[in-house]
Write an enzyme that holds these catalytic residues in place. Sequence first.
Site, PDB file in Angstrom:
ATOM      1  N   TRP A  48       0.599  -1.268  -0.008  1.00  0.00           N
ATOM      2  CA  TRP A  48       0.173  -0.118  -0.112  1.00  0.00           C
ATOM      3  C   TRP A  48       0.943   1.322   0.014  1.00  0.00           C
ATOM      4  CZ3 TRP A  48      -4.224  -0.403  -1.885  1.00  0.00           C
ATOM      5  CH2 TRP A  48      -5.201  -1.392  -1.839  1.00  0.00           C
TER       6      TRP A  48
ATOM      7  N   ASP B 213      -1.151   6.623   6.425  1.00  0.00           N
ATOM      8  CA  ASP B 213      -2.210   5.926   6.095  1.00  0.00           C
ATOM      9  C   ASP B 213      -2.548   4.842   6.993  1.00  0.00           C
ATOM     10  OD1 ASP B 213      -3.865   3.985   4.834  1.00  0.00           O
ATOM     11  OD2 ASP B 213      -2.642   3.413   3.070  1.00  0.00           O
TER      12      ASP B 213
ATOM     13  N   LYS C  51     -11.875  -1.421   6.929  1.00  0.00           N
ATOM     14  CA  LYS C  51     -11.232  -2.352   7.709  1.00  0.00           C
ATOM     15  C   LYS C  51     -11.716  -2.394   9.337  1.00  0.00           C
ATOM     16  CE  LYS C  51      -8.609  -2.781   3.982  1.00  0.00           C
ATOM     17  NZ  LYS C  51      -7.799  -1.875   3.155  1.00  0.00           N
TER      18      LYS C  51
END
Length: 360
Positions: free
Chosen positions: A102, A172, A196
């Site tokens: 990511w 993030d 999530k």
Amino acid sequence: MMSTFNFSAGPAKLPDAVMAKAQSEFTDWQGQHSSVMEISHRSSAFMAVAEAAEQNLRSLLAVPNNYKVLFVQGGGRGQFAGVPLNFSEQGQRALHLVSGSWSKGAVAESAKYNDAQIIASAEKVDGLSVFNPVTYEADANDAYCHFCPNETVDGVAFDWLPDVGSVPLVADMSSTILSQPLDVSKFGVIYAGAQKNIGPSGLSVVIVREDLLGKAQSITPSFLDYTLQAKHDSMYNTPPTYSWYLAGLVFEWLKDQGGLEHMAKVNKAKSELLYNAIDNSDFYANPVAVANRSKMNVPFTLADSELDSVFLSEALDSGLQALKGHRMVGGMRASIYNAMPIEGVQALVAFMQEFERKYG
Ligand SMILES: *Cc1c(COP(=O)(O)O)cnc(C)c1O
């Protein structure tokens, strides 16, 4: 009925109590004979939902008063673009740490809008992923330093902050936010896609220090302009109202559980249980150095990968869902966010031990 446990990495399981509450008021919310998703975002009833959600999130994370909390669209990747557009000029250097897939993706998106530079990356040492603390002599003109403290795909996490002087830190936190207490004041910007640990996909939470606002590039799409969104209380365009409502239920649930101190304890116990089971066997292995193991996403491999599909299908028969590893990594991955009760991890460990007895 057999109990089932869903280990999906995202969109992930939401707390059972939250889903039951949402179901109970699905078509008739607060006696309005309408769903909360069917009413105006500007109605006083919805504004109260939005405000309560923000206040509960602020209190869970102890967000200081000089930070704005935004509820915007675009998930995690949307903010990969939102961050460079809002906090850097074209051609300005932005520093990036790459700890997994990511944070790597964030560099590629950022490079469209600024001079994104990788200053440190995780490495493989003896076959294990390692990411050591980073110190970097930053330039006063560097826009920010972006990193991802929990890599959802790779299961790599770190709890240190990069030492880059006075350059603002941008994190993030899509797969780790709300899993433990956090000192927000150390960050310039924190963002998280919701699916999530917060709520349904599509929504993102952005927490931004006020002095960083007001500098968006002129090409910034209005809906991604955090300054504009802050001015309009995240309602410049219609926000994802139902997701915002569900996120609010999750925040209430977290408060009822005892807040983030409590969640941290439970998450530690859950992850230790699973890592101990992996470490106490030659049949299972985790590809990450102990110091960098994620408490949220636990990848593991079988000694014989020929057995992967048998493992997955027998797990499913035992009520253990979504354990297949990411297609880029292979093997298995158990995502054990806040909504996963310890009973789910206990059931997984019992299944793993039984599977090893049978095939090991
Ligand atoms: C899931 C995830 C993303 C991407 O979120 P999308 O909503 O699919 O754009 C970004 N970063 C991290 C750490 C993630 O876990």
